[in-house]
Motif scaffolding. Structure first.
Motif, PDB file in Angstrom:
ATOM      1  N   SER A  59     -16.352  16.894 -48.744  1.00  0.00           N
ATOM      2  CA  SER A  59     -15.532  16.072 -49.746  1.00  0.00           C
ATOM      3  C   SER A  59     -14.380  16.501 -49.507  1.00  0.00           C
ATOM      4  CB  SER A  59     -16.094  16.274 -51.190  1.00  0.00           C
ATOM      5  OG  SER A  59     -17.264  15.932 -51.437  1.00  0.00           O
ATOM      6  N   ASP A 122      -6.607  10.202 -48.420  1.00  0.00           N
ATOM      7  CA  ASP A 122      -7.863   9.820 -49.136  1.00  0.00           C
ATOM      8  C   ASP A 122      -8.607   8.807 -48.122  1.00  0.00           C
ATOM      9  OD1 ASP A 122      -5.798   7.658 -48.799  1.00  0.00           O
ATOM     10  OD2 ASP A 122      -6.639   6.779 -50.539  1.00  0.00           O
ATOM     11  N   ARG A 123      -8.308   8.551 -47.110  1.00  0.00           N
ATOM     12  CA  ARG A 123      -9.119   8.034 -45.915  1.00  0.00           C
ATOM     13  C   ARG A 123      -9.809   8.815 -45.156  1.00  0.00           C
ATOM     14  NH1 ARG A 123      -5.737   4.419 -42.812  1.00  0.00           N
ATOM     15  NH2 ARG A 123      -7.441   3.878 -41.798  1.00  0.00           N
ATOM     16  N   THR A 125     -10.833  12.008 -46.043  1.00  0.00           N
ATOM     17  CA  THR A 125     -11.755  12.706 -46.816  1.00  0.00           C
ATOM     18  C   THR A 125     -12.213  11.938 -48.001  1.00  0.00           C
ATOM     19  OG1 THR A 125     -10.173  13.846 -48.319  1.00  0.00           O
ATOM     20  CG2 THR A 125     -10.312  14.907 -46.276  1.00  0.00           C
ATOM     21  N   SER A 126     -12.936  12.603 -48.675  1.00  0.00           N
ATOM     22  CA  SER A 126     -13.981  11.959 -49.776  1.00  0.00           C
ATOM     23  C   SER A 126     -13.070  12.519 -51.008  1.00  0.00           C
ATOM     24  CB  SER A 126     -15.445  12.048 -49.939  1.00  0.00           C
ATOM     25  OG  SER A 126     -15.937  11.558 -48.679  1.00  0.00           O
ATOM     26  N   ASN A 128     -11.334  10.973 -53.381  1.00  0.00           N
ATOM     27  CA  ASN A 128     -11.598  10.269 -54.652  1.00  0.00           C
ATOM     28  C   ASN A 128     -12.737  10.686 -55.177  1.00  0.00           C
ATOM     29  OD1 ASN A 128      -9.037   8.686 -54.493  1.00  0.00           O
ATOM     30  ND2 ASN A 128      -9.814   7.434 -52.855  1.00  0.00           N
ATOM     31  N   ASP A 129     -13.852  10.995 -54.581  1.00  0.00           N
ATOM     32  CA  ASP A 129     -15.102  11.543 -55.224  1.00  0.00           C
ATOM     33  C   ASP A 129     -15.325  12.572 -55.949  1.00  0.00           C
ATOM     34  OD1 ASP A 129     -16.205   9.160 -53.867  1.00  0.00           O
ATOM     35  OD2 ASP A 129     -17.059  10.432 -52.232  1.00  0.00           O
ATOM     36  N   ARG A 235     -10.437  11.998 -38.832  1.00  0.00           N
ATOM     37  CA  ARG A 235     -11.749  11.380 -39.104  1.00  0.00           C
ATOM     38  C   ARG A 235     -12.330  10.353 -37.954  1.00  0.00           C
ATOM     39  NH1 ARG A 235     -13.277   7.758 -44.563  1.00  0.00           N
ATOM     40  NH2 ARG A 235     -15.298   7.060 -43.959  1.00  0.00           N
TER      41      ARG A 235
END
Length: 412
Positions: A59, A122-123, A125-126, A128-129, A235
């Motif tokens: 994450s 935020d793009r 990694t995750s 925001n989760d 990514r």
């Protein structure tokens, strides 16, 4: 039909004249079964913790990270880094400036790691989760910089998800000398962050208790790293082969940069977990060896009971090698049955734990990342367990047979 195997199978499943041999044979199978089952369950639990930790890092960490081989920072426009960004498999590339600083809020202070990232983090990694609060992922608005602290930092410094006022950040001046010794604050660069109304929780102390995420512009100013980066994170596009892209980046990087996948980014953590798993395997193998002593006892008593049969078979034309293989096959059948039954029972226990979580980590719900022991069956481990059990069992069977059959078959 294989003659030694046929006779050995009859010996295994037929009733012995001495009941003690039946009991010891049963104990042999049960001992090997329990030891094998323990190997399957314990190694699967280690795998479960390994996969759990890996999922937590997923994450927050990039799929691939590139860091300088020498020094802490490198020019962001380095041609080699630019070439990596241009690879067709790259979907997001984020520049990062990361270093230690002092955070001060009210009368509380602590050392933190300021992680300055691009707006596209935020793009990458995750993130925001794993954000908690009533705000959203925001790093900068005009000249106002936001800071997203780990949840433990927020607790220890009394920040909460949304704090009032400014969080002061101090970093040592990197160039020049301290002129006014009466005012030590001249040796520090000071800046401030405001709250976006969220904190992050990776459930790993490495991050939650030390990292504050902010804009890379803030970090570059604070640490005097204009035009520099400490790492470049990537990514990849869906469906890309991470190993293949990593190899391409390594070829571009040469000896100037290190290219790290997610496991290599936390090499120490996963190395320790692997060592623990290997040690558990070694200790349980020793227990298996002790359990296999029952096979030695069982075969020793069986050889004594069947000495007349051995002499009769030798008169009927059976060679010493064939008679030896009869008793070896019996030991091998016992160890193989124990191995197969133990593996099946171990897999059943692992499935039950996965589905129902019978064994809990603690009495208090929510005290741990997961409530029950995580289990993950890696079938390569199961294969090596089978090989280990069979090898140890077959080795144990050879001990009582060696020499004993020769003595029994000697003609007066």
């Amino acid at each position: 039909m294989n003659f030694p195997f046929y006779i050995a199978r009859r010996y295994v499943f037929s009733k012995k004249s001495t009941n003690a041999i039946n009991v010891i044979s049963a104990i042999s199978v049960v001992g090997v079964t329990v030891a094998t089952m323990a190997l399957v369950v314990v190694l699967s639990v280690f795998n479960g913790f390994h996969d759990l930790v890996a999922s937590l890092f997923t994450s927050f960490d990039p799929q691939i990270e590139v860091v300088p081989t020498k020094g802490k920072a490198v020019a962001a426009d380095d041609p080699l880094l630019t070439k990596m960004k241009q690879l067709s498999a790259v979907e997001v590339a984020t520049e990062v400036v990361e270093d230690q600083a002092m955070a001060v809020y009210g009368d509380r202070q602590m050392m933190v790691t300021v992680k300055g990232v691009d707006d596209n983090f935020d793009r990458l990694t995750s993130i925001n989760d794993i954000l908690y609060g009533d705000g959203e992922f925001t790093l900068r608005v005009a000249n106002l910089y936001y800071g997203i602290p780990g949840i433990r930092i927020a607790q220890d410094m009394g920040l909460g998800a949304r704090w009032e006022g400014f969080l002061k950040i101090y970093a040592p001046v990197r160039k020049g000398q301290l002129v006014n010794l009466d005012d030590p604050t001249e040796g520090f660069v000071a800046d401030s962050l405001v709250s976006p109304g969220v904190v992050f929780a990776v459930n790993q102390m490495k991050y939650d208790a030390s990292v504050i995420i902010t804009s890379i512009h803030f970090a570059r100013t604070l640490f005097d790293q204009q035009g520099m980066l400490t790492s470049l994170q990537f990514r990849l596009k869906p469906g890309s082969d991470i190993a293949d892209v990593k190899a391409q980046m390594k070829e571009i990087a040469g000896d100037r940069f290190r290219v790290l996948d997610r496991f290599e980014q936390h090499a120490d953590t996963f190395r320790i977990m692997q060592i623990e798993k290997v040690l558990a395997y070694v200790f349980l193998t020793f227990i298996l060896m002790v359990a296999c002593f029952n096979i030695i006892s069982s075969l020793s008593m069986l050889i004594i009971e069947k000495k007349d049969d051995a002499v009769t078979l030798s008169y009927l034309g059976a060679t010493k090698s064939q008679i030896t293989r009869i008793f070896l096959c019996e030991g091998r059948i016992i160890s193989t049955i124990g191995a197969v039954v133990g593996i099946l029972l171990g897999l059943l226990l692992c499935w039950l734990q996965q589905e129902f979580g019978f064994v809990h980590l603690g009495d208090s719900s929510g005290s741990f990342v997961v409530n029950a022991y995580p289990v993950s069956v890696h079938y390569w481990d199961v294969f090596w367990i089978l090989v280990t059990v069979v090898a140890v069992g077959w080795g144990a069977a050879w001990i009582p047979v060696r020499g004993a059959v020769r003595k029994l078959t000697e003609k007066e």
